[in-house]
Design a protein around this motif. Structure first.
Motif, mmCIF file in Angstrom:
data_model
loop_
_atom_site.group_PDB
_atom_site.id
_atom_site.type_symbol
_atom_site.label_atom_id
_atom_site.label_comp_id
_atom_site.label_asym_id
_atom_site.label_seq_id
_atom_site.Cartn_x
_atom_site.Cartn_y
_atom_site.Cartn_z
ATOM 1 N N ALA A 251 0.841 -1.193 0.000
ATOM 2 C CA ALA A 251 0.000 0.000 0.000
ATOM 3 C C ALA A 251 0.877 1.245 0.000
ATOM 4 N N PRO A 252 0.318 2.409 -0.377
ATOM 5 C CA PRO A 252 1.127 3.630 -0.388
ATOM 6 C C PRO A 252 1.709 3.938 0.988
ATOM 7 N N GLY A 253 2.962 4.367 0.996
ATOM 8 C CA GLY A 253 3.604 4.691 2.252
ATOM 9 C C GLY A 253 4.695 5.719 2.047
ATOM 10 N N ARG A 254 5.378 6.021 3.118
ATOM 11 C CA ARG A 254 6.473 6.973 3.095
ATOM 12 C C ARG A 254 7.604 6.455 3.960
ATOM 13 N N VAL A 255 8.838 6.675 3.493
ATOM 14 C CA VAL A 255 10.030 6.382 4.279
ATOM 15 C C VAL A 255 10.750 7.706 4.483
ATOM 16 N N THR A 256 10.894 8.115 5.724
ATOM 17 C CA THR A 256 11.552 9.384 6.033
ATOM 18 C C THR A 256 13.036 9.133 6.282
ATOM 19 N N VAL A 257 13.855 9.785 5.468
ATOM 20 C CA VAL A 257 15.306 9.596 5.538
ATOM 21 C C VAL A 257 15.959 10.938 5.864
ATOM 22 N N VAL A 258 16.702 10.993 6.961
ATOM 23 C CA VAL A 258 17.380 12.212 7.390
ATOM 24 C C VAL A 258 18.869 11.905 7.556
ATOM 25 N N ASP A 259 19.702 12.709 6.898
ATOM 26 C CA ASP A 259 21.154 12.514 6.955
ATOM 27 C C ASP A 259 21.545 11.088 6.579
ATOM 28 N N GLY A 260 20.852 10.551 5.570
ATOM 29 C CA GLY A 260 21.198 9.235 5.064
ATOM 30 C C GLY A 260 20.688 8.068 5.877
ATOM 31 N N PRO A 262 17.233 6.124 7.743
ATOM 32 C CA PRO A 262 15.775 6.104 7.884
ATOM 33 C C PRO A 262 15.382 6.397 9.333
ATOM 34 N N VAL A 263 14.446 7.310 9.523
ATOM 35 C CA VAL A 263 13.990 7.639 10.872
ATOM 36 C C VAL A 263 12.542 7.229 11.099
ATOM 37 N N ALA A 264 11.820 6.914 10.020
ATOM 38 C CA ALA A 264 10.435 6.466 10.177
ATOM 39 C C ALA A 264 9.938 5.826 8.890
ATOM 40 N N VAL A 265 9.085 4.830 9.048
ATOM 41 C CA VAL A 265 8.338 4.240 7.940
ATOM 42 C C VAL A 265 6.861 4.414 8.259
ATOM 43 N N MET A 266 6.118 4.980 7.309
ATOM 44 C CA MET A 266 4.694 5.224 7.516
ATOM 45 C C MET A 266 3.886 4.411 6.514
ATOM 46 N N GLY A 267 2.939 3.644 7.019
ATOM 47 C CA GLY A 267 2.010 2.918 6.171
ATOM 48 C C GLY A 267 0.628 3.527 6.296
ATOM 49 N N PHE A 268 -0.078 3.667 5.185
ATOM 50 C CA PHE A 268 -1.393 4.299 5.169
ATOM 51 C C PHE A 268 -2.462 3.307 4.704
ATOM 52 N N THR A 269 -3.615 3.366 5.333
ATOM 53 C CA THR A 269 -4.772 2.603 4.872
ATOM 54 C C THR A 269 -5.827 3.601 4.429
ATOM 55 N N VAL A 270 -6.165 3.575 3.142
ATOM 56 C CA VAL A 270 -7.113 4.521 2.561
ATOM 57 C C VAL A 270 -8.441 3.809 2.326
ATOM 58 N N VAL A 271 -9.495 4.322 2.939
ATOM 59 C CA VAL A 271 -10.828 3.740 2.821
ATOM 60 C C VAL A 271 -11.804 4.820 2.370
ATOM 61 N N GLU A 272 -12.484 4.562 1.265
ATOM 62 C CA GLU A 272 -13.470 5.506 0.723
ATOM 63 C C GLU A 272 -12.867 6.897 0.530
ATOM 64 N N GLY A 273 -11.655 6.916 0.003
ATOM 65 C CA GLY A 273 -11.018 8.169 -0.368
ATOM 66 C C GLY A 273 -10.423 8.979 0.761
#
Length: 297
Positions: A251-260, A262-273
């Motif tokens: 599913a769509p997500g984001r990986v936050t990378v600071v100074d090379g 990874p500091v966070a991985v975010m997973g999203f659940t999208v329901v009805e927009g």
């Protein structure tokens, strides 16, 4: 065991490896632990000798039972160390935004997204085993009963309790992945721009945010409601510019990378927009173990 017999067993095992890995992954929510469980199942199979190995009529069923037993032992050991009430984000499977590789596709079949794995983490070990084996792999309750050392009726009850928990908490994402990506892009843009109203608009009114910081004393673990989650997003807006698109458990997500790093991985659940769930892994120790080579961090 003769070498030809060993070779035959090894071939049969390899034919079942993908299936066993899928069972173990759903049981454990961790690729590394799933691979350990699969390896242990091979060791147990390789210890079978001659006629005993030949006497296994249903090798797939035998191996499924073995890997489930191994995973159950691992879950019990884990549950003694962790509270079931703690927020625990399973090890995410991270892929480039343009698509999953075949191995990951097999593991994430049947909509086994991060949100479902988070729900499975709240189950007790025997409940999780009964639900995974019966509801996901159609293993008969008679076989499950032997693994958990209970009657078939009791095994059925374990699965039923787990099913109610899953159905009550698991959000089914929208089927259109491109539409999901649009919604997550809108969330990211609103975060970067500090647009509170736009954030609230893209969030479900009852959105749930879960954050796993490991041993860090970060405070926040669970947050509910669009306004509360939007305020939290604005507090961390400075990191939004460092967030890179990815697929997190398909599913769509984001990986936050600071100074090379990874500091966070975010997973999203999208329901009805709208975004119904956000799951964040920010445990430095576990992030350091993830394979993020395609980001070239």
């Amino acid at each position: 065991m003769h070498s030809d017999s060993t070779e035959w067993l090894a071939e049969r095992f390899e034919e079942n490896r993908r299936h066993l890995r899928a069972v173990a992954f759903r049981m454990l929510g961790s690729l590394s632990e799933a691979d350990d469980a699969v390896q242990e199942s091979w060791l147990r199979l390789s210890r079978q000798r001659g006629a005993r190995a030949d006497a296994i009529d249903n090798l797939t069923g035998w191996l499924t039972t073995v890997v489930a037993r191994v995973a159950l032992t691992m879950l019990k050991a884990r549950s003694r160390e962790e509270s079931l009430e703690a927020v625990h984000i399973p090890e995410p499977i991270i892929s480039p935004e343009d698509g999953l590789d075949p191995e990951h596709e097999a593991l994430l079949a049947d909509s086994v997204g991060l949100a479902l794995l988070v729900v499975l983490e709240t189950l007790r070990p025997a409940e999780r085993l009964a639900f995974v084996l019966h509801d996901m792999f159609a293993v008969p309750f008679e076989d499950i009963a032997a693994i958990v050392d209970k009657s078939p009726a009791a095994a059925r009850q374990l699965a039923s309790r787990a099913r109610r928990r899953v159905q009550g908490a698991d959000a089914v994402p929208d089927p259109d992945l491109s539409r999901q990506k649009e919604v997550v892009r809108a969330f990211s843009a609103a975060s970067r721009g500090g647009d509170f109203a736009a954030l609230v608009a893209v969030l479900d009114p009852d959105v749930v945010l879960r954050a796993d910081y490991g041993s860090l004393p970060a405070g926040l673990k669970l947050l509910r409601g669009a306004e509360a989650v939007a305020k939290q997003a604005l507090m961390f807006a400075r990191f939004a510019a460092h967030a890179r698109p990815a697929l997190v458990n398909g599913a769509p997500g984001r990986v936050t990378v600071v100074d090379g790093k990874p500091v966070a991985v975010m997973g999203f659940t999208v329901v009805e927009g709208r975004i119904k769930e956000i799951d964040i892994l920010a445990d430095p120790e576990r992030l350091a173990e993830l394979d993020l080579a395609f980001f070239e961090v």
